[in-house]
Design a protein around this motif. Sequence first.
Motif, mmCIF file in Angstrom:
data_model
loop_
_atom_site.group_PDB
_atom_site.id
_atom_site.type_symbol
_atom_site.label_atom_id
_atom_site.label_comp_id
_atom_site.label_asym_id
_atom_site.label_seq_id
_atom_site.Cartn_x
_atom_site.Cartn_y
_atom_site.Cartn_z
ATOM 1 N N GLN A 49 0.818 -1.206 0.000
ATOM 2 C CA GLN A 49 0.000 0.000 0.000
ATOM 3 C C GLN A 49 0.857 1.263 0.000
ATOM 4 O OE1 GLN A 49 -3.329 0.404 -0.179
ATOM 5 N NE2 GLN A 49 -3.768 -1.793 -0.291
ATOM 6 N N THR A 73 -11.063 2.758 -10.304
ATOM 7 C CA THR A 73 -10.733 2.749 -8.877
ATOM 8 C C THR A 73 -11.842 2.102 -8.068
ATOM 9 O OG1 THR A 73 -9.393 4.749 -9.127
ATOM 10 C CG2 THR A 73 -10.129 4.192 -6.904
ATOM 11 N N GLN A 74 -13.080 2.453 -8.406
ATOM 12 C CA GLN A 74 -14.219 1.871 -7.710
ATOM 13 C C GLN A 74 -14.338 0.377 -8.018
ATOM 14 O OE1 GLN A 74 -17.931 3.723 -8.687
ATOM 15 N NE2 GLN A 74 -19.049 2.723 -7.008
ATOM 16 N N GLU A 75 -14.059 0.014 -9.269
ATOM 17 C CA GLU A 75 -14.132 -1.396 -9.669
ATOM 18 C C GLU A 75 -13.130 -2.245 -8.900
ATOM 19 O OE1 GLU A 75 -13.151 -4.051 -13.657
ATOM 20 O OE2 GLU A 75 -13.580 -1.909 -13.850
ATOM 21 N N GLY A 77 -12.014 -1.578 -5.942
ATOM 22 C CA GLY A 77 -12.242 -1.450 -4.507
ATOM 23 C C GLY A 77 -11.243 -0.555 -3.816
ATOM 24 N N ASP A 79 -11.337 2.594 -3.615
ATOM 25 C CA ASP A 79 -11.960 3.768 -3.016
ATOM 26 C C ASP A 79 -12.467 3.479 -1.600
ATOM 27 O OD1 ASP A 79 -13.812 1.955 -4.025
ATOM 28 O OD2 ASP A 79 -15.354 3.505 -4.266
ATOM 29 N N GLN A 80 -12.385 2.222 -1.181
ATOM 30 C CA GLN A 80 -12.835 1.839 0.147
ATOM 31 C C GLN A 80 -11.794 2.226 1.203
ATOM 32 O OE1 GLN A 80 -15.838 0.452 0.758
ATOM 33 N NE2 GLN A 80 -16.312 0.572 -1.434
ATOM 34 N N PRO A 81 -12.225 2.396 2.455
ATOM 35 C CA PRO A 81 -11.263 2.673 3.529
ATOM 36 C C PRO A 81 -10.228 1.550 3.631
ATOM 37 C CG PRO A 81 -13.510 3.056 4.275
ATOM 38 C CD PRO A 81 -13.617 2.411 2.927
ATOM 39 N N THR A 84 -11.310 -1.611 5.387
ATOM 40 C CA THR A 84 -12.194 -2.447 4.580
ATOM 41 C C THR A 84 -11.400 -3.261 3.559
ATOM 42 O OG1 THR A 84 -13.942 -0.791 4.826
ATOM 43 C CG2 THR A 84 -14.209 -2.416 3.070
ATOM 44 N N GLN A 85 -10.410 -2.614 2.932
ATOM 45 C CA GLN A 85 -9.561 -3.337 1.989
ATOM 46 C C GLN A 85 -8.772 -4.448 2.691
ATOM 47 O OE1 GLN A 85 -7.271 -0.884 -0.812
ATOM 48 N NE2 GLN A 85 -8.463 0.900 -0.149
ATOM 49 N N ALA A 88 -11.046 -7.329 3.374
ATOM 50 C CA ALA A 88 -11.327 -8.007 2.106
ATOM 51 C C ALA A 88 -10.144 -8.871 1.676
ATOM 52 C CB ALA A 88 -11.651 -6.970 1.032
#
Length: 333
Positions: A49, A73-75, A77, A79-81, A84-85, A88
């Motif tokens: 990261q 970016t949304q696809e 993931g 854009d998630q905090p 959350t990533q 996942a």
Amino acid sequence: MTATAISPTPPTTRTRPAANGWLRFAFRRGGQFLVSIAILITVAFLMLQMIPGDPARQSLSPTASPEQIAERTQELGLDQPLATQYLAFWKGLLTGDPGQSISLRMPVEDVIASRLPATVELALLTVLVVLAVAIPVGLLAAALTKGGRRRGLELTFNSTSGLVASAPEFLIGVGLVYLFAVNVPWMPVAGRSGPASYVLPVAALSIGAIAALSRIVRAEAMDVLSSDFMRTAAGKRMPVLRKYLRHALPNLMTSTMTNAGLFLGSLIAGTVLVESIFAWPGLGMTLVQSIRAKDFPLAQALVVVYGAIVLIINLAVDVLLAVLDPRSTIKDS
């Protein structure tokens, strides 16, 4: 005076220290392994990261619009905090579905399954070569220098093996490429196209390991050769070859196989750069390419795979030591 009958003392139930020792050993090693895996996964996630660059932008053409980048970016993931990533990432590893490779556009597990055999082949072949060369060399060096004889040979062996053992695998690999690709083009220096293509990558990984392991074998052999049973074998005028192969070599195998297991772990890690040098289609070259492409799902999964292999090898070495010497296991537990 009447005699008092002495009733037999009932047998007491005694715990089996060996069984308790094995149980404590299993819990301790198992707990350490699970904690190490959790730390590895966390470090793999956070480390990648921090690499600068935008994976979404990297996966699109240079002329992509801001709207396309936002959609990508949304696809992915991204854009998630971060928490959350992270969750996942854990979920993907636990379910066996670490996601889709951004650069290769195929499931990460398929990429790993297709590249893992090449890396395992390279590492195992290297270990076989290291054992086949390092054990005889170390044993021969001990036999020639035991009892303080041949000081010059001892000094030459220690200094040369120490220098070679300290050389990084990638430096040896670059030297081999320069020698066999520029000066004397005898061997293929790229790809995995046949038996000859294994020679230079295996040499790059094994040369330093041979030097390091042969030093260990010599040091262990010096102790074995000065032991009482070896003096007894010498007093019986036993043939030299039989004396060394039947009596000295078996007493070296515990420490030798232990160190070979540890070397296997380091060789797995060393394949990353060596595979890149020789364009070897394994996990190492794939890891380097995925980091360059900011392919986070693939790179994170590969880091976890590499780390897990090393941890499993270390655990196997611990178990092997416990089997060969259970007393140390019970004592340490």
